[in-house]
Design a protein around this motif. Structure first.
Motif, PDB file in Angstrom:
ATOM      1  N   ASN A 168      33.659  33.525  52.996  1.00 33.10           N
ATOM      2  CA  ASN A 168      33.632  33.379  51.552  1.00 33.10           C
ATOM      3  C   ASN A 168      33.747  34.755  50.899  1.00 33.10           C
ATOM      4  OD1 ASN A 168      33.216  30.531  51.570  1.00 33.10           O
ATOM      5  ND2 ASN A 168      31.048  30.860  52.018  1.00 33.10           N
ATOM      6  N   ILE A 169      34.615  34.866  49.896  1.00 27.56           N
ATOM      7  CA  ILE A 169      34.754  36.119  49.166  1.00 27.56           C
ATOM      8  C   ILE A 169      33.767  36.109  48.014  1.00 27.56           C
ATOM      9  CG2 ILE A 169      36.308  37.665  47.949  1.00 27.56           C
ATOM     10  CD1 ILE A 169      36.986  37.188  50.929  1.00 27.56           C
ATOM     11  N   VAL A 170      32.790  37.004  48.077  1.00 27.71           N
ATOM     12  CA  VAL A 170      31.759  37.067  47.049  1.00 27.71           C
ATOM     13  C   VAL A 170      31.989  38.326  46.203  1.00 27.71           C
ATOM     14  CG1 VAL A 170      30.167  35.610  48.321  1.00 27.71           C
ATOM     15  CG2 VAL A 170      30.091  38.064  48.700  1.00 27.71           C
ATOM     16  N   SER A 171      30.959  39.078  45.907  1.00 26.19           N
ATOM     17  CA  SER A 171      31.103  40.246  45.037  1.00 26.19           C
ATOM     18  C   SER A 171      29.829  41.068  45.099  1.00 26.19           C
ATOM     19  CB  SER A 171      31.347  39.790  43.592  1.00 26.19           C
ATOM     20  OG  SER A 171      31.216  40.870  42.688  1.00 26.19           O
ATOM     21  N   LEU A 172      29.960  42.362  44.833  1.00 25.84           N
ATOM     22  CA  LEU A 172      28.763  43.191  44.734  1.00 25.84           C
ATOM     23  C   LEU A 172      27.876  42.742  43.585  1.00 25.84           C
ATOM     24  CD1 LEU A 172      30.079  46.800  45.399  1.00 25.84           C
ATOM     25  CD2 LEU A 172      29.001  45.219  46.985  1.00 25.84           C
ATOM     26  N   SER A 173      28.454  42.065  42.586  1.00 22.70           N
ATOM     27  CA  SER A 173      27.659  41.588  41.459  1.00 22.70           C
ATOM     28  C   SER A 173      26.769  40.410  41.839  1.00 22.70           C
ATOM     29  CB  SER A 173      28.564  41.191  40.290  1.00 22.70           C
ATOM     30  OG  SER A 173      29.405  40.107  40.643  1.00 22.70           O
ATOM     31  N   ALA A 174      26.843  39.964  43.083  1.00 25.93           N
ATOM     32  CA  ALA A 174      25.972  38.872  43.536  1.00 25.93           C
ATOM     33  C   ALA A 174      24.522  39.316  43.661  1.00 25.93           C
ATOM     34  CB  ALA A 174      26.455  38.332  44.884  1.00 25.93           C
ATOM     35  N   ASP A 175      24.288  40.607  43.877  1.00 32.01           N
ATOM     36  CA  ASP A 175      22.903  41.056  44.046  1.00 32.01           C
ATOM     37  C   ASP A 175      22.541  42.209  43.106  1.00 32.01           C
ATOM     38  OD1 ASP A 175      24.245  43.154  45.162  1.00 32.01           O
ATOM     39  OD2 ASP A 175      23.202  43.108  47.082  1.00 32.01           O
ATOM     40  N   ARG A 176      23.344  42.388  42.060  1.00 31.47           N
ATOM     41  CA  ARG A 176      23.010  43.385  41.056  1.00 31.47           C
ATOM     42  C   ARG A 176      23.461  42.870  39.687  1.00 31.47           C
ATOM     43  NH1 ARG A 176      24.800  48.437  42.872  1.00 31.47           N
ATOM     44  NH2 ARG A 176      24.463  47.530  44.920  1.00 31.47           N
ATOM     45  N   ALA A 177      22.726  43.221  38.664  1.00 35.16           N
ATOM     46  CA  ALA A 177      23.057  42.762  37.322  1.00 35.16           C
ATOM     47  C   ALA A 177      24.118  43.670  36.721  1.00 35.16           C
ATOM     48  CB  ALA A 177      21.807  42.749  36.448  1.00 35.16           C
ATOM     49  N   VAL A 178      25.266  43.081  36.392  1.00 30.43           N
ATOM     50  CA  VAL A 178      26.360  43.829  35.776  1.00 30.43           C
ATOM     51  C   VAL A 178      26.608  43.235  34.396  1.00 30.43           C
ATOM     52  CG1 VAL A 178      28.760  44.556  35.978  1.00 30.43           C
ATOM     53  CG2 VAL A 178      27.373  44.269  38.053  1.00 30.43           C
ATOM     54  N   ALA A 179      26.317  44.003  33.366  1.00 29.65           N
ATOM     55  CA  ALA A 179      26.475  43.508  32.001  1.00 29.65           C
ATOM     56  C   ALA A 179      27.907  43.058  31.751  1.00 29.65           C
ATOM     57  CB  ALA A 179      26.096  44.593  31.005  1.00 29.65           C
ATOM     58  N   GLY A 180      28.040  41.916  31.099  1.00 31.11           N
ATOM     59  CA  GLY A 180      29.358  41.395  30.757  1.00 31.11           C
ATOM     60  C   GLY A 180      29.899  40.369  31.727  1.00 31.11           C
ATOM     61  N   ILE A 181      29.364  40.348  32.962  1.00 31.18           N
ATOM     62  CA  ILE A 181      29.828  39.354  33.943  1.00 31.18           C
ATOM     63  C   ILE A 181      28.640  38.688  34.648  1.00 31.18           C
ATOM     64  CG2 ILE A 181      32.091  40.384  34.333  1.00 31.18           C
ATOM     65  CD1 ILE A 181      30.940  41.568  36.968  1.00 31.18           C
ATOM     66  N   VAL A 182      27.537  38.541  33.918  1.00 28.31           N
ATOM     67  CA  VAL A 182      26.332  37.945  34.513  1.00 28.31           C
ATOM     68  C   VAL A 182      26.579  36.530  35.033  1.00 28.31           C
ATOM     69  CG1 VAL A 182      23.976  37.163  34.026  1.00 28.31           C
ATOM     70  CG2 VAL A 182      24.743  39.429  33.269  1.00 28.31           C
ATOM     71  N   PRO A 183      27.231  35.640  34.287  1.00 30.73           N
ATOM     72  CA  PRO A 183      27.491  34.307  34.832  1.00 30.73           C
ATOM     73  C   PRO A 183      28.358  34.342  36.100  1.00 30.73           C
ATOM     74  CG  PRO A 183      27.724  34.284  32.458  1.00 30.73           C
ATOM     75  CD  PRO A 183      27.626  35.720  32.868  1.00 30.73           C
ATOM     76  N   TYR A 184      29.351  35.209  36.115  1.00 30.42           N
ATOM     77  CA  TYR A 184      30.181  35.387  37.316  1.00 30.42           C
ATOM     78  C   TYR A 184      29.306  35.809  38.491  1.00 30.42           C
ATOM     79  CZ  TYR A 184      33.509  37.768  40.440  1.00 30.42           C
ATOM     80  OH  TYR A 184      34.225  38.197  41.531  1.00 30.42           O
ATOM     81  N   GLY A 185      28.446  36.792  38.269  1.00 28.12           N
ATOM     82  CA  GLY A 185      27.560  37.243  39.339  1.00 28.12           C
ATOM     83  C   GLY A 185      26.648  36.143  39.836  1.00 28.12           C
ATOM     84  N   ALA A 186      26.200  35.275  38.929  1.00 25.74           N
ATOM     85  CA  ALA A 186      25.333  34.170  39.332  1.00 25.74           C
ATOM     86  C   ALA A 186      26.066  33.213  40.275  1.00 25.74           C
ATOM     87  CB  ALA A 186      24.838  33.415  38.100  1.00 25.74           C
ATOM     88  N   THR A 187      27.347  32.937  39.983  1.00 32.19           N
ATOM     89  CA  THR A 187      28.098  32.046  40.876  1.00 32.19           C
ATOM     90  C   THR A 187      28.298  32.688  42.239  1.00 32.19           C
ATOM     91  OG1 THR A 187      30.302  32.847  40.154  1.00 32.19           O
ATOM     92  CG2 THR A 187      29.321  31.023  38.927  1.00 32.19           C
ATOM     93  N   LYS A 188      28.511  34.003  42.257  1.00 33.57           N
ATOM     94  CA  LYS A 188      28.714  34.695  43.529  1.00 33.57           C
ATOM     95  C   LYS A 188      27.406  34.809  44.320  1.00 33.57           C
ATOM     96  CE  LYS A 188      33.133  35.402  43.294  1.00 33.57           C
ATOM     97  NZ  LYS A 188      34.070  34.780  44.266  1.00 33.57           N
ATOM     98  N   ALA A 189      26.287  34.934  43.613  1.00 35.92           N
ATOM     99  CA  ALA A 189      24.994  34.919  44.294  1.00 35.92           C
ATOM    100  C   ALA A 189      24.756  33.569  44.957  1.00 35.92           C
ATOM    101  CB  ALA A 189      23.874  35.231  43.299  1.00 35.92           C
ATOM    102  N   GLY A 190      25.149  32.507  44.254  1.00 31.02           N
ATOM    103  CA  GLY A 190      25.041  31.176  44.851  1.00 31.02           C
ATOM    104  C   GLY A 190      25.904  31.047  46.086  1.00 31.02           C
ATOM    105  N   LEU A 191      27.086  31.651  46.052  1.00 28.66           N
ATOM    106  CA  LEU A 191      27.984  31.581  47.198  1.00 28.66           C
ATOM    107  C   LEU A 191      27.438  32.378  48.381  1.00 28.66           C
ATOM    108  CD1 LEU A 191      30.655  30.337  48.104  1.00 28.66           C
ATOM    109  CD2 LEU A 191      31.835  32.348  47.192  1.00 28.66           C
ATOM    110  N   VAL A 192      26.751  33.477  48.100  1.00 30.32           N
ATOM    111  CA  VAL A 192      26.095  34.230  49.181  1.00 30.32           C
ATOM    112  C   VAL A 192      25.051  33.360  49.870  1.00 30.32           C
ATOM    113  CG1 VAL A 192      24.473  36.112  49.663  1.00 30.32           C
ATOM    114  CG2 VAL A 192      26.490  36.544  48.260  1.00 30.32           C
TER     115      VAL A 192
END
Length: 258
Positions: free
Chosen positions: A147-171
């Motif tokens: 699965n391709i996730v993102s560094l934003s899965a485990d860190r808060a990045v302003a402006g893409i918080v919902p995106y990061g939440a989906t990637k955290a779920g994928l992790v």
């Protein structure tokens, strides 16, 4: 696919490509990272099913001699249709790479309901449903999921918080799949790219101030190319990673440690 050939003691030895005889399904296969993954796997001998929502999938599939599958993972029944089409054409599914993903840049409290739903549907639910549909075939092949996730899965990045939440779920989904599907012989891992030069990131990386700030935190001193991510995926689905499961590998040039 033509096998690699290496001379040795004046004898031409045929070395089979590492993924020869195996079939990969790559979602988001015509995107920046997805198409690089398609080319990397095909280059190692795999037959690749290129899954995406429009005709670009056909162009990428034609380039590598693969199977185009035009489908929207958010539609009911699409995952089962994808699996059925690939099995009908190739007879097996040995590798599943969930690279399909979208991003919405907006403050978390301002995101529209339909954008939130679409993020979840593409980035998390679509991957989950496709794994469900492909599990039987993957178990028969002793297969692998990436699965391709993102560094934003485990860190808060302003402006893409919902995106990061989906990637955290994928992790977390990846880790759970590693536990539950391991007894079936299926490995599940994730790759977490850092800043990669793709159409998705162009809007921010083309801003000189932002780009310079990012580069200042990357020990290797450059942004990633899609091929940097693709090569790690090719490793994870190969026999070289046969005892690796439940891992989340950052491909970020060291950004996450600074």
């Amino acid at each position: 696919m033509t096998p690699n050939r290496l001379p040795r003691d004046e004898t031409d030895l045929v070395v089979p490509a590492p993924l020869s005889g195996r079939t990969a399904v790559v979602t988001g296969g015509s995107g920046g990272i997805g198409s690089a993954i398609v080319r990397a796997l095909a280059g190692q001998g795999a037959s690749v099913a290129v899954v995406d929502t429009d005709g670009r999938a056909e162009a990428v599939a034609e380039e590598v001699g693969g199977v185009p599958v035009i489908a929207d993972l958010t539609e009911a029944g699409a995952p089962a249709r994808i699996v059925d089409r690939v099995l009908a054409r190739t007879g097996s599914i040995d590798m599943l790479v969930n690279a399909a993903g979208i991003q919405v840049r907006t403050p978390a409290v301002d995101i529209a309901a339909e954008d939130w739903d679409r993020l979840l549907s593409v980035n998390l639910t679509g991957a989950y449903r496709l794994v469900q549909a492909a599990t039987k075939a993957l178990a028969a092949a002793g297969g692998s999921i990436v699965n391709i996730v993102s560094l934003s899965a485990d860190r808060a990045v302003a402006g893409i918080v919902p995106y990061g939440a989906t990637k955290a779920g994928l992790v977390q989904l990846t880790r759970g799949l590693a536990v539950e599907l391991g007894p079936l012989g299926i490995r599940a891992n994730a790759v977490a790219p850092g800043y990669v030069t793709t159409p998705m990131t162009a809007a921010v990386l083309d801003q000189p101030e932002f780009r310079d700030r990012v580069l200042s935190r990357i020990p290797l001193g450059r942004l990633a190319e899609s091929g940097d991510v693709a090569d790690v995926v090719a490793f994870l689905v190969s026999d070289a990673a046969r005892y690796v499961t439940g891992a989340v590998l950052p491909v970020d040039g060291g950004y996450s440690i600074t």
